[in-house]
Design a protein around this motif. Structure first.
Motif, mmCIF file in Angstrom:
data_model
loop_
_atom_site.group_PDB
_atom_site.id
_atom_site.type_symbol
_atom_site.label_atom_id
_atom_site.label_comp_id
_atom_site.label_asym_id
_atom_site.label_seq_id
_atom_site.Cartn_x
_atom_site.Cartn_y
_atom_site.Cartn_z
ATOM 1 N N GLY A 177 -4.069 9.420 -0.273
ATOM 2 C CA GLY A 177 -3.098 8.351 -0.069
ATOM 3 C C GLY A 177 -1.709 8.929 -0.022
ATOM 4 N N SER A 178 -0.752 8.210 -0.544
ATOM 5 C CA SER A 178 0.643 8.637 -0.527
ATOM 6 C C SER A 178 0.953 9.504 -1.742
ATOM 7 C CB SER A 178 1.552 7.406 -0.528
ATOM 8 O OG SER A 178 1.258 6.574 -1.644
ATOM 9 N N GLY A 184 -7.932 6.174 6.000
ATOM 10 C CA GLY A 184 -7.390 6.086 4.650
ATOM 11 C C GLY A 184 -8.103 6.955 3.645
ATOM 12 N N GLY A 215 -3.995 11.676 3.891
ATOM 13 C CA GLY A 215 -2.919 11.147 3.077
ATOM 14 C C GLY A 215 -1.586 11.390 3.756
ATOM 15 N N THR A 244 2.271 4.849 5.006
ATOM 16 C CA THR A 244 0.932 4.590 4.468
ATOM 17 C C THR A 244 0.534 3.139 4.678
ATOM 18 O OG1 THR A 244 1.281 6.302 2.786
ATOM 19 C CG2 THR A 244 -0.501 4.734 2.401
#
Length: 331
Positions: A4-5, A290, A294, A320
């Motif tokens: 992810g972020s 997803g 990332g 994101t």
């Protein structure tokens, strides 16, 4: 591991409290222990990592960090930075449960920079290289244990910063004199060195390199869970290697938010488009985006102002969200 972020790690300023609040306060999927190199020697990437080596004291000499006979003032300064940073991290992460990223210089960037007592780089001595990898592995394990003790809900993730890794493989690291280049290290040996540290860590490992020609297949074979790259440096020639590594389970953190300048409005759309382009080129379906890719900044943010670092972090979150809402460019 969770994808992810996140942030690359380095932030501007000299306040550990302020940096850790930013790293934890913006809602990143993977918050991180901030690095604050503006404080000077001992807070830099090599010095802060060398200070965590086990039974291998270091000191600063005019040319670089060098192995020393005994710990001295330089190690005490670096240890003090670590103590302050861990205290600030503990406060910022109070009650936190989930992934928490901690960064250290990787074994090959460390070996390409750190000097032996004779002034030559560790890369020149095979026995010293193995000692360095073992010491780094022990130091990483001790650090991760301390993070778990201070933040019981944390699920540590280790980031190994390897900006020099492609140069080690290519034989383009300068000699001590600067007039020549050290011989290239073979990919098999490089992979084993990384694997020793990754195995010692015992947690998911991200290998970060904001340099051209990242060896994705080698990273996966060494046991890395993911690679973190500057997406602007990824070329079509590397798509096959990256695609094969992704097929074998390697995840990617794409650095698509600018770090060398302030963020502009169009950077969010362009960053999301670049992630989709990479995913399409290496065969990642939009439904899997997803879980396989990332988002982060192109490199660290120590060279920005604090407000610019906040804006860049929020841009990472915006990219994101856009990918979550519209993973396919045609949606």
């Amino acid at each position: 591991m969770i994808i992810g972020s996140t942030g690359v790690g380095s932030l501007p300023g000299t306040s550990a409290d302020e940096a850790m609040r930013l790293a934890f306060g913006e809602g990143l999927d993977i918050p991180y222990m901030a690095e604050i190199p503006d404080r000077g020697a001992g807070a830099d990437m090599i010095g802060r990592t060398a200070a965590r080596l086990v039974d291998m004291p270091v000191e600063i000499v005019p040319s670089a960090w060098r192995v020393a006979r005994r710990p001295g003032v330089d190690m005490r300064r670096a240890a003090d930075f670590w103590s302050r940073d861990l205290d600030a991290l503990q406060v910022a992460a109070d009650g936190y449960r989930g992934p928490l990223k901690v960064s250290m210089a990787g074994p090959w960037t460390l070996a390409a920079t750190l000097e032996l007592a004779n002034g030559h780089r560790f890369l020149t001595d095979g026995g010293a290289l193995r000692d360095l990898q073992a010491s780094l592995g022990e130091g990483v394990a001790v650090l991760l244990d301390e993070v778990r003790r201070r933040i019981p809900g944390a699920e540590p993730v280790l980031q190994l910063d390897e900006p020099s890794l492609p140069a080690v493989l290519a034989g383009s690291i300068p000699t001590a004199s600067g007039f020549g280049r050290l011989p290239a290290i073979g990919s098999h040996e490089v992979g084993l060195g990384l694997q020793r540290v990754i195995d010692a860590a015992g947690v998911p490992v991200i290998v970060h390199s904001c340099a051209p020609r990242v060896p994705f297949g080698l990273l996966r074979q060494a046991g890395a869970a993911s690679a973190m790259i500057d997406a602007a440096l990824l070329t079509e020639r590397e798509y096959d290697d990256l695609g094969t590594a992704v097929d074998e389970g390697l995840a990617v953190f794409a650095g698509v938010v600018p770090s060398a300048r302030a963020v502009r409005r169009h950077d969010i759309d362009e960053g999301a488009a670049r992630v989709r382009q990479i995913a399409s080129a290496v065969g990642i379906a939009s439904a899997e985006l997803g879980a396989r890719v990332g988002v982060t900044t192109a490199c660290g943010l120590a060279g920005r102002t604090f407000d610019e670092a906040v804006a860049a972090t929020r841009a990472v979150l915006a990219v994101t969200r856009q990918l979550q809402n519209a993973p396919n460019v045609d949606e």
